[in-house]
Design a protein around this motif. Structure first.
Motif, PDB file in Angstrom:
ATOM      1  N   ARG A 103    -102.212 -70.227  70.993  1.00  0.00           N
ATOM      2  CA  ARG A 103    -102.026 -71.345  71.052  1.00  0.00           C
ATOM      3  C   ARG A 103    -101.985 -71.999  70.427  1.00  0.00           C
ATOM      4  NH1 ARG A 103    -106.313 -75.992  74.286  1.00  0.00           N
ATOM      5  NH2 ARG A 103    -104.015 -77.217  73.406  1.00  0.00           N
ATOM      6  N   ILE A 104    -102.614 -71.146  69.192  1.00  0.00           N
ATOM      7  CA  ILE A 104    -101.952 -71.690  67.357  1.00  0.00           C
ATOM      8  C   ILE A 104    -101.127 -71.418  67.547  1.00  0.00           C
ATOM      9  CG2 ILE A 104    -102.811 -71.108  65.209  1.00  0.00           C
ATOM     10  CD1 ILE A 104    -105.530 -71.157  65.972  1.00  0.00           C
ATOM     11  N   ASN A 105    -100.069 -70.146  67.795  1.00  0.00           N
ATOM     12  CA  ASN A 105     -99.353 -69.493  68.241  1.00  0.00           C
ATOM     13  C   ASN A 105     -98.077 -70.730  68.466  1.00  0.00           C
ATOM     14  OD1 ASN A 105     -99.844 -67.317  65.963  1.00  0.00           O
ATOM     15  ND2 ASN A 105     -99.383 -65.628  67.921  1.00  0.00           N
ATOM     16  N   ARG A 106     -98.413 -70.541  69.870  1.00  0.00           N
ATOM     17  CA  ARG A 106     -97.418 -71.637  70.553  1.00  0.00           C
ATOM     18  C   ARG A 106     -97.231 -73.165  70.002  1.00  0.00           C
ATOM     19  NH1 ARG A 106    -100.021 -68.843  75.051  1.00  0.00           N
ATOM     20  NH2 ARG A 106    -101.661 -70.969  75.597  1.00  0.00           N
ATOM     21  N   GLU A 107     -99.065 -73.427  69.596  1.00  0.00           N
ATOM     22  CA  GLU A 107     -98.007 -75.201  69.246  1.00  0.00           C
ATOM     23  C   GLU A 107     -98.322 -75.762  67.692  1.00  0.00           C
ATOM     24  OE1 GLU A 107    -101.783 -76.726  71.443  1.00  0.00           O
ATOM     25  OE2 GLU A 107    -101.230 -75.482  72.988  1.00  0.00           O
ATOM     26  N   ARG A 112     -98.494 -67.116  63.496  1.00  0.00           N
ATOM     27  CA  ARG A 112     -98.087 -66.047  63.537  1.00  0.00           C
ATOM     28  C   ARG A 112     -98.648 -64.786  63.787  1.00  0.00           C
ATOM     29  NH1 ARG A 112     -93.140 -65.342  60.753  1.00  0.00           N
ATOM     30  NH2 ARG A 112     -93.395 -62.877  61.011  1.00  0.00           N
ATOM     31  N   PHE A 113     -99.804 -65.006  64.401  1.00  0.00           N
ATOM     32  CA  PHE A 113    -101.077 -64.040  64.544  1.00  0.00           C
ATOM     33  C   PHE A 113    -100.942 -62.742  65.584  1.00  0.00           C
ATOM     34  CE2 PHE A 113    -103.932 -67.575  63.924  1.00  0.00           C
ATOM     35  CZ  PHE A 113    -105.045 -66.331  62.868  1.00  0.00           C
ATOM     36  N   ASP A 114    -100.759 -61.907  65.378  1.00  0.00           N
ATOM     37  CA  ASP A 114    -100.795 -60.725  65.879  1.00  0.00           C
ATOM     38  C   ASP A 114    -101.908 -60.180  66.984  1.00  0.00           C
ATOM     39  OD1 ASP A 114    -100.634 -58.153  67.291  1.00  0.00           O
ATOM     40  OD2 ASP A 114    -100.428 -56.761  65.303  1.00  0.00           O
ATOM     41  N   LEU A 115    -102.194 -60.565  67.456  1.00  0.00           N
ATOM     42  CA  LEU A 115    -103.237 -60.687  69.057  1.00  0.00           C
ATOM     43  C   LEU A 115    -103.327 -59.381  69.144  1.00  0.00           C
ATOM     44  CD1 LEU A 115    -102.820 -63.601  69.573  1.00  0.00           C
ATOM     45  CD2 LEU A 115    -102.295 -63.001  71.710  1.00  0.00           C
ATOM     46  N   ASP A 116    -103.255 -58.597  68.638  1.00  0.00           N
ATOM     47  CA  ASP A 116    -103.724 -56.377  68.855  1.00  0.00           C
ATOM     48  C   ASP A 116    -104.165 -56.199  67.671  1.00  0.00           C
ATOM     49  OD1 ASP A 116    -102.321 -56.147  71.754  1.00  0.00           O
ATOM     50  OD2 ASP A 116    -100.127 -55.827  70.773  1.00  0.00           O
ATOM     51  N   GLY A 117    -103.848 -57.252  67.180  1.00  0.00           N
ATOM     52  CA  GLY A 117    -104.721 -56.886  66.091  1.00  0.00           C
ATOM     53  C   GLY A 117    -106.109 -57.155  65.424  1.00  0.00           C
ATOM     54  N   PHE A 118    -106.457 -57.936  66.719  1.00  0.00           N
ATOM     55  CA  PHE A 118    -107.710 -58.353  66.605  1.00  0.00           C
ATOM     56  C   PHE A 118    -108.550 -57.962  67.565  1.00  0.00           C
ATOM     57  CE2 PHE A 118    -105.433 -61.576  64.438  1.00  0.00           C
ATOM     58  CZ  PHE A 118    -106.551 -61.484  63.509  1.00  0.00           C
ATOM     59  N   SER A 119    -110.081 -57.759  67.805  1.00  0.00           N
ATOM     60  CA  SER A 119    -110.754 -56.979  68.627  1.00  0.00           C
ATOM     61  C   SER A 119    -111.983 -58.141  69.054  1.00  0.00           C
ATOM     62  CB  SER A 119    -111.439 -55.906  68.095  1.00  0.00           C
ATOM     63  OG  SER A 119    -112.097 -55.767  67.938  1.00  0.00           O
ATOM     64  N   PHE A 120    -112.226 -58.182  70.601  1.00  0.00           N
ATOM     65  CA  PHE A 120    -113.410 -59.069  70.680  1.00  0.00           C
ATOM     66  C   PHE A 120    -115.024 -58.752  70.675  1.00  0.00           C
ATOM     67  CE2 PHE A 120    -115.800 -60.478  74.049  1.00  0.00           C
ATOM     68  CZ  PHE A 120    -115.921 -61.760  73.994  1.00  0.00           C
ATOM     69  N   ALA A 121    -115.942 -58.908  71.101  1.00  0.00           N
ATOM     70  CA  ALA A 121    -117.159 -58.908  71.077  1.00  0.00           C
ATOM     71  C   ALA A 121    -118.451 -60.143  70.889  1.00  0.00           C
ATOM     72  CB  ALA A 121    -117.315 -57.882  69.287  1.00  0.00           C
ATOM     73  N   ALA A 122    -118.782 -59.815  72.091  1.00  0.00           N
ATOM     74  CA  ALA A 122    -120.303 -60.818  71.860  1.00  0.00           C
ATOM     75  C   ALA A 122    -121.016 -59.968  71.536  1.00  0.00           C
ATOM     76  CB  ALA A 122    -120.086 -61.512  73.280  1.00  0.00           C
ATOM     77  N   ARG A 123    -122.104 -61.176  70.699  1.00  0.00           N
ATOM     78  CA  ARG A 123    -123.626 -60.081  71.302  1.00  0.00           C
ATOM     79  C   ARG A 123    -124.905 -61.342  71.235  1.00  0.00           C
ATOM     80  NH1 ARG A 123    -124.451 -61.049  65.514  1.00  0.00           N
ATOM     81  NH2 ARG A 123    -122.516 -61.366  63.897  1.00  0.00           N
ATOM     82  N   TYR A 124    -126.234 -60.878  71.367  1.00  0.00           N
ATOM     83  CA  TYR A 124    -126.717 -61.988  71.623  1.00  0.00           C
ATOM     84  C   TYR A 124    -127.930 -61.270  70.638  1.00  0.00           C
ATOM     85  CZ  TYR A 124    -130.982 -63.864  74.305  1.00  0.00           C
ATOM     86  OH  TYR A 124    -131.442 -65.096  74.226  1.00  0.00           O
ATOM     87  N   ASP A 125    -127.864 -62.949  70.002  1.00  0.00           N
ATOM     88  CA  ASP A 125    -128.931 -63.462  68.868  1.00  0.00           C
ATOM     89  C   ASP A 125    -130.618 -63.932  69.195  1.00  0.00           C
ATOM     90  OD1 ASP A 125    -130.598 -64.567  67.076  1.00  0.00           O
ATOM     91  OD2 ASP A 125    -129.089 -64.436  65.049  1.00  0.00           O
ATOM     92  N   MET A 144    -104.954 -58.454  56.516  1.00  0.00           N
ATOM     93  CA  MET A 144    -103.649 -59.523  57.325  1.00  0.00           C
ATOM     94  C   MET A 144    -103.594 -60.679  56.279  1.00  0.00           C
ATOM     95  SD  MET A 144    -103.995 -59.204  61.646  1.00  0.00           S
ATOM     96  CE  MET A 144    -105.604 -58.696  61.824  1.00  0.00           C
ATOM     97  N   VAL A 145    -102.126 -61.517  56.157  1.00  0.00           N
ATOM     98  CA  VAL A 145    -102.330 -63.023  55.817  1.00  0.00           C
ATOM     99  C   VAL A 145    -101.729 -63.170  56.949  1.00  0.00           C
ATOM    100  CG1 VAL A 145    -101.129 -64.199  54.263  1.00  0.00           C
ATOM    101  CG2 VAL A 145    -101.932 -61.794  53.345  1.00  0.00           C
ATOM    102  N   VAL A 146    -101.923 -64.442  57.565  1.00  0.00           N
ATOM    103  CA  VAL A 146    -100.883 -64.811  58.476  1.00  0.00           C
ATOM    104  C   VAL A 146    -100.448 -66.287  58.862  1.00  0.00           C
ATOM    105  CG1 VAL A 146    -101.834 -65.749  61.182  1.00  0.00           C
ATOM    106  CG2 VAL A 146    -102.704 -63.956  60.683  1.00  0.00           C
ATOM    107  N   PRO A 147     -99.188 -66.826  58.859  1.00  0.00           N
ATOM    108  CA  PRO A 147     -98.961 -68.142  58.286  1.00  0.00           C
ATOM    109  C   PRO A 147     -98.811 -69.083  59.438  1.00  0.00           C
ATOM    110  CG  PRO A 147     -96.930 -66.094  58.716  1.00  0.00           C
ATOM    111  CD  PRO A 147     -98.368 -65.664  58.760  1.00  0.00           C
TER     112      PRO A 147
END
Ligand code: AVJ
Length: 339
Positions: free
Chosen positions: A240-244, A248-261, A277-280
């Motif tokens: 959305r940040i890229n579209r709107e 210039r985020f490279d989505l493949d440059g990020f992984s996802f994780a969730a943890r319970y605190d 990375m530097v993302v404009p």
């Protein structure tokens, strides 16, 4: 039953039994830019979960609800299927139903059906940011129930509470389902429920759907689904940040994780930079710098036990009256009554 509305300009009569208020909310677009700027400038980078839900994000959330690991939606439906008549009977009649974040209102039909078994007519006030969701759900419900009338509000629910447009005249049963309260930090949750209790009368009630505290492995699996739908849902905020905003985020440059605190009682979700990375972001005139393994906090999903719920109720002008759960006590629907 008739509703009298005094001259609002943002009211569309969609049919004989369907009125729609549309909040102009131009500040929503501006707040996305502002929130992205401040969230990505903070030492712990963060983005608010409300920005997940554009059309694609909403579709991805619907897909999450179908995942075998994401037991929340399914379990809440089971509870409503079993106890909707009891829930309706716990509140005096005749009542009106107000729903915060109604979405597809698929689960709401169970409560509407139970209410119409106990009274002749029913006025339902769904509030949702998406007017297309409101049109879709109202059409489906009006087709199914002929003694139903719908007054819908296409808006942020805090704004509806603030605007005093929400006019109810009978006993109110408010709904805030789906563990949506879980996205709020404890103090924000108190403020939001406090605004709800202040908008209605003593004796009016709120059905609150909450995910219960449980084994960390089960909670974490519900968010780290092996299919990767939740990862795509989270990365959609970068898209959305890229579209709107010309990001210039490279989505493949990020992984996802969730943890319970377990101390905070929340599942916390993060996007994790896989390299420096530097993302404009053109519309913000900024460059966002990421170190390897640096995280963006995208969501907190708070979990509750009965003590948490009574404390929350008490601090926000309610009293916890009853709790319905499934057999395995995974999820709960709580009845809070305004004192
Ligand atoms: C819609 C806020 C209840 O926190 O469980 C699902 C959103 N995020 N999977 C939740 C969500 C990742 C969901 N709520």
């Amino acid at each position: 039953m008739s509703v009298i509305i005094s001259g609002p300009t943002d009211l569309t009569p969609v049919g004989e039994r369907f009125l729609l208020y549309r909040s102009p909310a131009p500040e929503f677009a501006a707040s996305f830019a502002d929130d992205v700027r401040s969230g990505l400038s903070a030492p712990q980078k963060h983005l608010a979960p409300k920005y997940f839900y554009d059309d694609l994000g909403s579709a991805l959330f619907e897909a999450i609800c179908e995942l075998p690991e994401y037991y929340l939606t399914r379990t809440e439906s089971e509870i409503l299927e079993r106890y909707a008549p009891e829930m309706i009977a716990a509140v005096a009649h005749p009542l009106e139903i107000v729903e915060f974040g109604s979405g597809s209102a698929r689960k709401t039909r169970l409560l509407i059906g139970a209410a119409l078994a106990a009274q002749d007519e029913l006025l339902y006030h769904p509030i949702d940011i998406s007017s297309s969701a409101l049109h879709g759900s109202a059409n489906a419900l009006l087709g199914e129930f002929d003694r139903l009338q719908v007054t819908a509000y296409a808006s942020d629910y805090v704004e509806v509470l603030r605007s005093a447009r929400l006019r109810t005249s009978q006993r109110v049963l408010a709904l805030f389902l789906g563990s949506n309260i879980g996205n709020y930090q404890p103090s924000e949750a108190v403020a939001l429920l406090g605004a709800m209790s202040a908008s209605f009368k003593p004796g009016d009630a709120l059905l609150l759907g909450v995910d219960l505290k449980k084994d960390a492995a089960i909670l974490e699996l519900a968010y780290n689904d092996p299919t990767g739908v939740t990862a795509a849902f989270d990365k959609n905020v970068l898209a959305r940040i890229n579209r709107e905003l010309g990001g210039r985020f490279d989505l493949d440059g990020f992984s996802f994780a969730a943890r319970y605190d377990a101390t905070r009682g929340s599942v916390d979700s993060f996007l994790i930079a896989q390299r420096g990375m530097v993302v404009p972001i053109a519309a913000l005139g900024m460059h966002v710098r990421f170190a390897t393994a640096e995280t963006i906090h995208t969501e907190s999903s708070f979990k509750f036990d009965e003590a948490d719920l009574s404390r929350l109720a008490e601090r926000s002008g309610f009293r916890l009256q009853k709790l319905w759960t499934d057999d395995e006590r995974k999820f709960a629907v709580a009845l809070l009554v305004i004192v």
